[in-house]
Design a protein around this motif. Structure first.
Motif, PDB file in Angstrom:
ATOM      1  N   SER A   1       0.770  -1.311   0.154  1.00 14.69           N
ATOM      2  CA  SER A   1       0.212  -0.041   0.034  1.00 14.69           C
ATOM      3  C   SER A   1       0.770   1.018  -0.054  1.00 14.69           C
ATOM      4  O   SER A   1       0.615   2.191  -0.488  1.00 14.69           O
ATOM      5  CB  SER A   1      -0.785   0.205   1.274  1.00 14.69           C
ATOM      6  OG  SER A   1      -1.731  -0.966   1.264  1.00 14.69           O
ATOM      7  N   ALA A   2       1.994   1.300   0.791  1.00 13.55           N
ATOM      8  CA  ALA A   2       2.970   2.385   0.944  1.00 13.55           C
ATOM      9  C   ALA A   2       3.484   2.540  -0.545  1.00 13.55           C
ATOM     10  O   ALA A   2       3.898   3.656  -0.792  1.00 13.55           O
ATOM     11  CB  ALA A   2       3.959   2.222   2.013  1.00 13.55           C
ATOM     12  N   ALA A   3       3.978   1.156  -1.188  1.00 13.07           N
ATOM     13  CA  ALA A   3       4.639   1.201  -2.499  1.00 13.07           C
ATOM     14  C   ALA A   3       3.684   1.941  -3.415  1.00 13.07           C
ATOM     15  O   ALA A   3       4.100   2.880  -4.299  1.00 13.07           O
ATOM     16  CB  ALA A   3       5.001  -0.072  -2.687  1.00 13.07           C
ATOM     17  N   VAL A   4       2.412   1.652  -3.469  1.00 12.08           N
ATOM     18  CA  VAL A   4       1.470   1.923  -4.495  1.00 12.08           C
ATOM     19  C   VAL A   4       1.124   3.646  -4.361  1.00 12.08           C
ATOM     20  O   VAL A   4       1.392   4.432  -5.220  1.00 12.08           O
ATOM     21  CB  VAL A   4       0.164   1.646  -4.383  1.00 12.08           C
ATOM     22  CG1 VAL A   4      -1.075   2.323  -5.197  1.00 12.08           C
ATOM     23  CG2 VAL A   4       0.289   0.179  -4.836  1.00 12.08           C
ATOM     24  N   GLU A   5       1.369   4.135  -3.256  1.00 12.26           N
ATOM     25  CA  GLU A   5       1.370   5.668  -2.678  1.00 12.26           C
ATOM     26  C   GLU A   5       2.408   6.383  -3.235  1.00 12.26           C
ATOM     27  O   GLU A   5       2.314   7.152  -3.723  1.00 12.26           O
ATOM     28  CB  GLU A   5       0.936   5.716  -1.279  1.00 12.26           C
ATOM     29  CG  GLU A   5       0.844   7.220  -0.676  1.00 12.26           C
ATOM     30  CD  GLU A   5       0.700   7.566   0.647  1.00 12.26           C
ATOM     31  OE1 GLU A   5       0.834   8.524   1.144  1.00 12.26           O
ATOM     32  OE2 GLU A   5       0.474   6.493   1.648  1.00 12.26           O
ATOM     33  N   SER A   6       3.486   5.677  -2.700  1.00 17.70           N
ATOM     34  CA  SER A   6       4.964   6.465  -3.179  1.00 17.70           C
ATOM     35  C   SER A   6       4.857   6.369  -4.685  1.00 17.70           C
ATOM     36  O   SER A   6       5.406   7.551  -5.054  1.00 17.70           O
ATOM     37  CB  SER A   6       6.031   5.547  -2.594  1.00 17.70           C
ATOM     38  OG  SER A   6       7.140   6.040  -3.255  1.00 17.70           O
ATOM     39  N   ALA A   7       4.649   5.406  -5.474  1.00 17.96           N
ATOM     40  CA  ALA A   7       4.682   5.809  -7.076  1.00 17.96           C
ATOM     41  C   ALA A   7       3.741   6.757  -7.388  1.00 17.96           C
ATOM     42  O   ALA A   7       4.007   7.291  -8.444  1.00 17.96           O
ATOM     43  CB  ALA A   7       4.433   4.096  -7.557  1.00 17.96           C
ATOM     44  N   LYS A   8       2.836   6.780  -6.804  1.00 17.34           N
ATOM     45  CA  LYS A   8       1.618   7.725  -7.420  1.00 17.34           C
ATOM     46  C   LYS A   8       2.031   9.081  -6.994  1.00 17.34           C
ATOM     47  O   LYS A   8       1.785  10.083  -8.022  1.00 17.34           O
ATOM     48  CB  LYS A   8       0.141   7.350  -6.846  1.00 17.34           C
ATOM     49  CG  LYS A   8      -0.557   6.460  -7.325  1.00 17.34           C
ATOM     50  CD  LYS A   8      -1.746   6.105  -6.797  1.00 17.34           C
ATOM     51  CE  LYS A   8      -2.362   5.150  -7.325  1.00 17.34           C
ATOM     52  NZ  LYS A   8      -3.842   4.667  -6.721  1.00 17.34           N
ATOM     53  N   THR A   9       2.546   9.317  -5.995  1.00 18.62           N
ATOM     54  CA  THR A   9       3.008  10.758  -5.393  1.00 18.62           C
ATOM     55  C   THR A   9       4.333  11.173  -5.809  1.00 18.62           C
ATOM     56  O   THR A   9       4.913  12.295  -5.691  1.00 18.62           O
ATOM     57  CB  THR A   9       2.891  10.888  -3.828  1.00 18.62           C
ATOM     58  OG1 THR A   9       3.777   9.966  -3.076  1.00 18.62           O
ATOM     59  CG2 THR A   9       1.405  10.622  -3.454  1.00 18.62           C
ATOM     60  N   GLY A  10       5.248  10.168  -6.222  1.00 16.14           N
ATOM     61  CA  GLY A  10       6.614  10.243  -6.138  1.00 16.14           C
ATOM     62  C   GLY A  10       7.471  10.920  -5.111  1.00 16.14           C
ATOM     63  O   GLY A  10       8.371  11.345  -5.179  1.00 16.14           O
ATOM     64  N   LYS A  11       6.999  10.205  -3.810  1.00  8.78           N
ATOM     65  CA  LYS A  11       7.480  10.608  -2.648  1.00  8.78           C
ATOM     66  C   LYS A  11       7.646   9.331  -1.877  1.00  8.78           C
ATOM     67  O   LYS A  11       6.943   8.574  -1.800  1.00  8.78           O
ATOM     68  CB  LYS A  11       6.600  11.749  -1.742  1.00  8.78           C
ATOM     69  CG  LYS A  11       6.305  12.879  -2.483  1.00  8.78           C
ATOM     70  CD  LYS A  11       5.422  13.837  -1.588  1.00  8.78           C
ATOM     71  CE  LYS A  11       5.216  15.293  -2.350  1.00  8.78           C
ATOM     72  NZ  LYS A  11       4.273  16.195  -1.388  1.00  8.78           N
ATOM     73  N   THR A  12       8.642   9.395  -1.036  1.00  9.96           N
ATOM     74  CA  THR A  12       8.954   8.387  -0.048  1.00  9.96           C
ATOM     75  C   THR A  12       8.076   8.394   1.057  1.00  9.96           C
ATOM     76  O   THR A  12       7.566   9.374   1.661  1.00  9.96           O
ATOM     77  CB  THR A  12      10.363   8.437   0.762  1.00  9.96           C
ATOM     78  OG1 THR A  12      11.404   8.249  -0.295  1.00  9.96           O
ATOM     79  CG2 THR A  12      10.495   7.466   1.767  1.00  9.96           C
ATOM     80  N   VAL A  13       7.123   7.158   1.437  1.00  8.46           N
ATOM     81  CA  VAL A  13       6.170   6.984   2.436  1.00  8.46           C
ATOM     82  C   VAL A  13       6.848   6.537   3.626  1.00  8.46           C
ATOM     83  O   VAL A  13       7.563   5.415   3.804  1.00  8.46           O
ATOM     84  CB  VAL A  13       5.098   6.262   2.104  1.00  8.46           C
ATOM     85  CG1 VAL A  13       4.311   6.032   2.939  1.00  8.46           C
ATOM     86  CG2 VAL A  13       4.482   6.702   0.793  1.00  8.46           C
ATOM     87  N   TYR A  14       6.737   7.412   4.954  1.00  9.43           N
ATOM     88  CA  TYR A  14       7.255   6.722   6.173  1.00  9.43           C
ATOM     89  C   TYR A  14       6.326   6.043   7.059  1.00  9.43           C
ATOM     90  O   TYR A  14       5.076   6.620   6.822  1.00  9.43           O
ATOM     91  CB  TYR A  14       7.880   8.180   6.733  1.00  9.43           C
ATOM     92  CG  TYR A  14       9.034   8.664   6.202  1.00  9.43           C
ATOM     93  CD1 TYR A  14      10.325   8.109   6.522  1.00  9.43           C
ATOM     94  CD2 TYR A  14       8.954   9.627   5.205  1.00  9.43           C
ATOM     95  CE1 TYR A  14      11.441   8.671   5.854  1.00  9.43           C
ATOM     96  CE2 TYR A  14       9.982  10.126   4.437  1.00  9.43           C
ATOM     97  CZ  TYR A  14      11.325   9.738   4.794  1.00  9.43           C
ATOM     98  OH  TYR A  14      12.414  10.216   4.258  1.00  9.43           O
ATOM     99  N   LEU A  15       6.550   4.919   7.149  1.00 12.33           N
ATOM    100  CA  LEU A  15       5.375   4.038   7.995  1.00 12.33           C
ATOM    101  C   LEU A  15       5.342   4.747   9.373  1.00 12.33           C
ATOM    102  O   LEU A  15       6.607   5.020   9.900  1.00 12.33           O
ATOM    103  CB  LEU A  15       5.739   2.644   8.018  1.00 12.33           C
ATOM    104  CG  LEU A  15       5.966   2.020   6.609  1.00 12.33           C
ATOM    105  CD1 LEU A  15       6.102   0.345   6.786  1.00 12.33           C
ATOM    106  CD2 LEU A  15       4.795   2.328   5.625  1.00 12.33           C
TER     107      LEU A  15
END
Length: 367
Positions: free
Chosen positions: A352-366
């Motif tokens: 889920s974080a990977a999909v968000e990161s790919a869409k936003t172009g940003k690293t997602v911090y859990l």
């Protein structure tokens, strides 16, 4: 007398010395026939330890084709999950439909006390996964996830070598999974339809093959959650995969290590392989049965050891043998074993974080 035996090969624990062959045939239901791996359960119809009592599949043409192919009566096929469960009273259900429907399968089975095994990954989203986990815990059912790589001898030999300390402390893992793409390899129309649907599959290659790496790395990291997830996706075959990605790279950042997951529908050759780097050497799990260990010597030198492994035929040669052992209380999975709910909740969180990161172009911090 009950004894407890630790099987390091499977990172599992047997809690009974009774033979699996002594078990009565367990009543199994099948939820969906559209997954390309469904032949695995259909071919098991004559096993001594399980009985297919019902199939829920609204696509009558697909059901007729597959039941005829495997010598199964169409009398076992129901249009709905509810109808199949009420009429046939299975003890357990195996899900072979799209990933989005995994939640509906658990919603139907859990209140009836029916155990569930789904094909990878557990769920399309963290929201779905959390609902499934809550239902499983409330109704005290087993909910496990099946991955092909769980049955690779090389997977467990690599884990064994890492934990022996032979290559030193873990620093990096690289996992590569995929093939030329579902359309290019000729999957069925029913499988292709949902595999390339962002709602029903949750994404493209990032989900279909990214889940393998997330599952393996979570296991190798003993259940640690990464600090952050960064992902890049591409669509290199828009003519074949117009709605989803077909190329994904996921980077997982841990306190003292890093993992790189390369999931692709563009590999010219199908692959499922893994590299594990320690401070003193590296382990290559090249395919299901071949492992290489490189022990560092000086700046660029190394000593190489090659292992050619064989599949173990007992006691857990396939997912159904393991599933039956779990639901009959003969087997207790370790918390972060590859099929376990604990491991696969983290897998869905990573994806889920990977999909968000790919869409936003940003690293997602859990959190």
């Amino acid at each position: 007398m009950i004894t407890r035996i630790i099987l390091s090969f499977f990172i599992l624990s047997l809690v009974s010395t009774h033979s699996f062959a002594q078990q009565k045939r367990t009543r199994i239901g099948i939820a969906g026939l559209t997954h390309g791996h469904v032949g695995w359960i259909l071919r098991a119809k004559d096993r001594a330890d399980l009985e297919i009592v019902g199939i829920a599949e609204p696509n009558r043409e697909l059901a007729k084709r597959l039941t005829e192919q495997h010598g199964i009566s169409m009398d076992l096929v129901f249009d709905t999950m509810e109808g199949m469960l009420e009429k046939t009273k299975p003890e357990a259900v195996t899900a072979f439909g799209n990933i989005y429907d995994h939640l509906a399968v658990v919603e139907a089975c859990a209140p009836r006390g029916i155990h569930v095994m789904v094909e990878k990954p557990l769920a399309v989203s963290l929201e779905h996964a959390q609902k499934m986990k809550a239902l499983a815990e409330k109704h005290n059912i087993h909910l496990i996830t099946n991955y092909e790589t769980t049955w690779y001898p090389s997977t467990f030999k690599a884990y064994e070598i890492l934990n022996s300390g032979e290559v030193g402390d873990l620093r990096k893992v690289v996992v590569r999974d995929g093939h030329r793409g579902p359309k290019k390899i000729g999957v069925s129309d029913e499988f292709l339809e949902w595999l390339t649907d962002p709602k029903l599959n949750g994404g493209g290659a990032i989900i279909d093959f990214g889940c393998y790496g997330a599952n393996l790395v979570t296991w190798l990291e003993n259940g640690k959650r990464p600090k952050s997830v960064t992902a890049v996706t591409q669509q290199l075959q828009p003519e074949n995969n117009p709605k989803v990605d077909d190329e994904a790279t996921i980077i997982l950042n841990y306190d003292d290590s890093q993992a790189i997951i390369q999931a692709s529908w563009n590999w010219p050759i199908g692959r499922k392989d893994m590299e594990i780097y320690g401070l003193k050497g590296v382990i290559y799990a090249d395919n299901p049965t071949d492992v290489r260990i490189l022990s560092a010597d000086g700046y660029s030198g190394f000593e190489e050891q090659k292992l050619e492994l064989e599949y173990q035929n007992t006691p857990f040669e396939d997912p159904f043998t393991l599933f039956l052992a779990v639901i009959h209380g003969e087997l207790v999975l370790d918390d972060y074993a590859l099929p376990s709910l604990e491991n696969n909740m983290i897998v869905v969180e990573i994806l889920s974080a990977a999909v968000e990161s790919a869409k936003t172009g940003k690293t997602v911090y859990l959190k």
